[in-house]
Design a protein around this motif. Structure first.
Motif, mmCIF file in Angstrom:
data_model
loop_
_atom_site.group_PDB
_atom_site.id
_atom_site.type_symbol
_atom_site.label_atom_id
_atom_site.label_comp_id
_atom_site.label_asym_id
_atom_site.label_seq_id
_atom_site.Cartn_x
_atom_site.Cartn_y
_atom_site.Cartn_z
ATOM 1 N N PRO A 279 46.999 55.862 56.333
ATOM 2 C CA PRO A 279 46.758 54.425 56.492
ATOM 3 C C PRO A 279 46.122 53.792 55.261
ATOM 4 C CG PRO A 279 45.185 55.705 57.777
ATOM 5 C CD PRO A 279 46.184 56.681 57.243
ATOM 6 N N THR A 280 46.323 52.485 55.138
ATOM 7 C CA THR A 280 45.608 51.663 54.173
ATOM 8 C C THR A 280 44.950 50.539 54.953
ATOM 9 O OG1 THR A 280 45.811 50.316 52.152
ATOM 10 C CG2 THR A 280 47.726 50.378 53.610
ATOM 11 N N LEU A 281 43.690 50.210 54.637
ATOM 12 C CA LEU A 281 42.836 49.402 55.508
ATOM 13 C C LEU A 281 42.434 48.077 54.886
ATOM 14 C CD1 LEU A 281 40.262 52.195 56.502
ATOM 15 C CD2 LEU A 281 42.321 51.548 57.775
ATOM 16 N N TRP A 282 42.154 47.087 55.773
ATOM 17 C CA TRP A 282 41.484 45.872 55.348
ATOM 18 C C TRP A 282 40.734 45.251 56.535
ATOM 19 C CZ3 TRP A 282 46.501 45.754 56.950
ATOM 20 C CH2 TRP A 282 46.940 44.677 57.729
ATOM 21 N N ILE B 178 60.121 50.629 43.589
ATOM 22 C CA ILE B 178 58.769 50.417 44.096
ATOM 23 C C ILE B 178 58.436 48.955 43.828
ATOM 24 C CG2 ILE B 178 57.596 51.163 41.958
ATOM 25 C CD1 ILE B 178 55.444 52.422 43.846
ATOM 26 N N SER B 179 57.873 48.284 44.836
ATOM 27 C CA SER B 179 57.770 46.829 44.794
ATOM 28 C C SER B 179 56.378 46.357 45.192
ATOM 29 C CB SER B 179 58.807 46.204 45.734
ATOM 30 O OG SER B 179 60.102 46.670 45.443
ATOM 31 N N LEU B 180 56.072 45.121 44.776
ATOM 32 C CA LEU B 180 54.824 44.439 45.119
ATOM 33 C C LEU B 180 55.158 43.263 46.028
ATOM 34 C CD1 LEU B 180 51.736 43.925 44.666
ATOM 35 C CD2 LEU B 180 52.414 42.520 42.693
ATOM 36 N N ALA B 181 54.468 43.161 47.164
ATOM 37 C CA ALA B 181 54.688 42.077 48.119
ATOM 38 C C ALA B 181 53.354 41.431 48.468
ATOM 39 C CB ALA B 181 55.374 42.603 49.376
ATOM 40 N N VAL B 182 53.411 40.214 49.003
ATOM 41 C CA VAL B 182 52.204 39.467 49.354
ATOM 42 C C VAL B 182 52.344 38.885 50.756
ATOM 43 C CG1 VAL B 182 53.045 37.306 48.345
ATOM 44 C CG2 VAL B 182 50.573 37.697 48.571
ATOM 45 N N SER B 183 51.227 38.797 51.467
ATOM 46 C CA SER B 183 51.167 38.138 52.760
ATOM 47 C C SER B 183 50.044 37.123 52.750
ATOM 48 C CB SER B 183 50.919 39.155 53.890
ATOM 49 O OG SER B 183 50.719 38.487 55.124
ATOM 50 N N GLY B 184 50.329 35.935 53.284
ATOM 51 C CA GLY B 184 49.313 34.900 53.388
ATOM 52 C C GLY B 184 48.860 34.657 54.814
ATOM 53 N N ASP B 185 49.331 35.483 55.767
ATOM 54 C CA ASP B 185 48.998 35.291 57.179
ATOM 55 C C ASP B 185 48.507 36.582 57.828
ATOM 56 O OD1 ASP B 185 51.379 36.679 57.266
ATOM 57 O OD2 ASP B 185 52.526 35.076 58.228
ATOM 58 N N GLU C 179 40.132 37.721 47.483
ATOM 59 C CA GLU C 179 39.084 36.834 47.987
ATOM 60 C C GLU C 179 39.640 35.600 48.676
ATOM 61 O OE1 GLU C 179 39.242 38.100 44.998
ATOM 62 O OE2 GLU C 179 37.329 38.995 44.402
ATOM 63 N N ASP C 180 40.856 35.194 48.337
ATOM 64 C CA ASP C 180 41.440 33.998 48.944
ATOM 65 C C ASP C 180 42.199 34.297 50.233
ATOM 66 O OD1 ASP C 180 43.660 35.301 47.971
ATOM 67 O OD2 ASP C 180 44.287 33.694 46.613
ATOM 68 N N GLY C 181 42.093 35.527 50.732
ATOM 69 C CA GLY C 181 42.700 35.868 52.005
ATOM 70 C C GLY C 181 44.092 36.451 51.927
ATOM 71 N N LYS C 182 44.693 36.500 50.762
ATOM 72 C CA LYS C 182 46.017 37.096 50.618
ATOM 73 C C LYS C 182 45.924 38.619 50.636
ATOM 74 C CE LYS C 182 48.006 33.290 47.924
ATOM 75 N NZ LYS C 182 48.569 32.882 46.613
ATOM 76 N N LEU C 183 46.997 39.254 51.078
ATOM 77 C CA LEU C 183 47.112 40.700 51.053
ATOM 78 C C LEU C 183 48.216 41.087 50.089
ATOM 79 C CD1 LEU C 183 47.109 41.404 54.916
ATOM 80 C CD2 LEU C 183 45.125 41.264 53.390
ATOM 81 N N PHE C 184 47.948 42.077 49.245
ATOM 82 C CA PHE C 184 48.946 42.548 48.290
ATOM 83 C C PHE C 184 49.278 44.004 48.609
ATOM 84 C CE2 PHE C 184 46.860 39.029 46.175
ATOM 85 C CZ PHE C 184 47.932 38.335 45.618
ATOM 86 N N LEU C 185 50.576 44.284 48.767
ATOM 87 C CA LEU C 185 51.063 45.590 49.203
ATOM 88 C C LEU C 185 52.022 46.157 48.165
ATOM 89 C CD1 LEU C 185 51.640 47.758 51.515
ATOM 90 C CD2 LEU C 185 53.537 46.251 52.174
#
Length: 332
Positions: A202-205, A277-284, A256-262
């Motif tokens: 797992p990876t946590l937040w 291999i890719s970088l994605a972002v979530s704002g919700d 810090e602005d609430g975004k998640l980077f995966l």
């Protein structure tokens, strides 16, 4: 992107971990040897900056296989390096070494939980410190049905208490059954990895005080998720997200602005290719995701990422064809 070594000192290298120790100063560790799972596989470490890393050095080695180093900062000067030791994944032990000088040197090897078999503490990804000061280490076991958990420490890593386990309910697995035939996969993992089914690594937040979440590697073609409302004591059953997963490692970091980077391989096949291999972002809070960019594409293995953030930048490392470790600095 840069590669941190001019030439890897071992036949293969894999599973990097990354920590920023100062302005433009980093620690990177990984495991390397002749072949994953062999007795000569050691924990390697290097120090450097965005342009240059020192020649790698062995930090831990014995006559047993070493695996999955994880770096975590306790305070301004104290850093813990966790890693697994054992030829059998199902019975490996978690060892650790402490640095009291911000990563310049590390002390003697100690066992995290005495007489443990199967692994305690962080299995591959970095721990997190919650709003209330508790440290959660993302763990998992690989014994038939793969299950995840968190190890909880309320005394800055001196002692650890295992949470309830997280699993996919109603998942069937027969003892000794391969999830895929080894000859059908081009991934050079230890043969024992092809047995078992479920969720691991797992990876946590933490999204709000006491509200903790995990994303999980799985054998089911998707990244899975679980949630806790009590600082990691109890967890929901694992449930599938929209994100594909190839039964390979993932890592994410909140900003810090609430975004998640995966960082992950967007391949929805069990033991599928580890490219791109890719970088994605979530704002919700991880409900939906948008790909930002591919980091590496083409033939080869680009996998097992580590991601951290500091101020306006993301820093990422990952396995580059098992012959080097890739390093990225990306503006958020």
């Amino acid at each position: 992107m840069k590669l941190i070594m001019e030439r890897c000192p071992t036949d293969m290298c894999h599973a990097s971990t990354l920590l920023k120790t100062g302005p433009d100063r980093f620690l990177v560790a990984w495991f390397g040897g002749t072949k994953e799972g062999n007795g000569d596989v050691a924990i390697w470490i290097t120090r450097g900056n965005e342009e240059y890393f020192d020649a790698p050095q062995i930090l831990a080695q014995s006559d047993e296989a070493h695996w999955n180093p994880v770096l975590f900062r306790i305070n301004e000067s104290k850093i813990i390096l966790f890693y697994k030791v054992g030829n059998e994944i199902s019975k490996w032990r978690t060892m650790y070494r402490i640095s009291e000088d911000n990563g310049e040197t590390f002390g003697e090897e100690k066992e995290l939980v005495q007489e443990d078999q199967g692994g305690r503490g962080p299995v591959r990804n970095k721990p997190v410190r919650l709003e209330n000061g508790r440290i959660l280490a993302p763990g998992s076991t690989e014994q038939g049905i793969w299950k995840a958990f968190v190890d909880r420490s309320d005394d800055d890593g001196v002692s650890w208490n295992k949470s309830e386990e997280v699993e996919i309910r109603q998942l069937e697995y027969k003892a000794g059954e391969r999830t895929v035939e080894k000859d059908d996969s081009a991934i050079p993992v230890s043969e024992q990895s092809f047995y078992g089914r479920g969720v691991i690594q797992p990876t946590l937040w933490e999204s709000a005080p006491g509200q903790v979440h995990m994303l999980l590697r799985s054998t089911e073609g998707k990244i899975y998720r679980s949630d806790s409302g009590d600082n990691g004591d109890t967890w929901t059953d694992a449930y599938a997200t929209e994100l594909p997963n190839n039964n390979s490692g993932i890592d994410m970091v909140p900003s810090e602005d609430g975004k998640l980077f995966l960082v992950y391989n967007p391949v929805g096949i069990n033991w599928g290719e580890r490219t791109p291999i890719s970088l994605a972002v979530s704002g919700d809070n991880g409900q939906t995701w948008k790909k930002i960019r591919d980091l590496s594409t083409g033939e080869g293995e680009f996998a097992y990422p580590a991601i951290i953030q500091d101020e306006d930048f993301l820093y990422i490392t990952y396995t580059y064809k098992r012959k080097n470790i890739a390093f990225w600095k990306i503006k958020k």
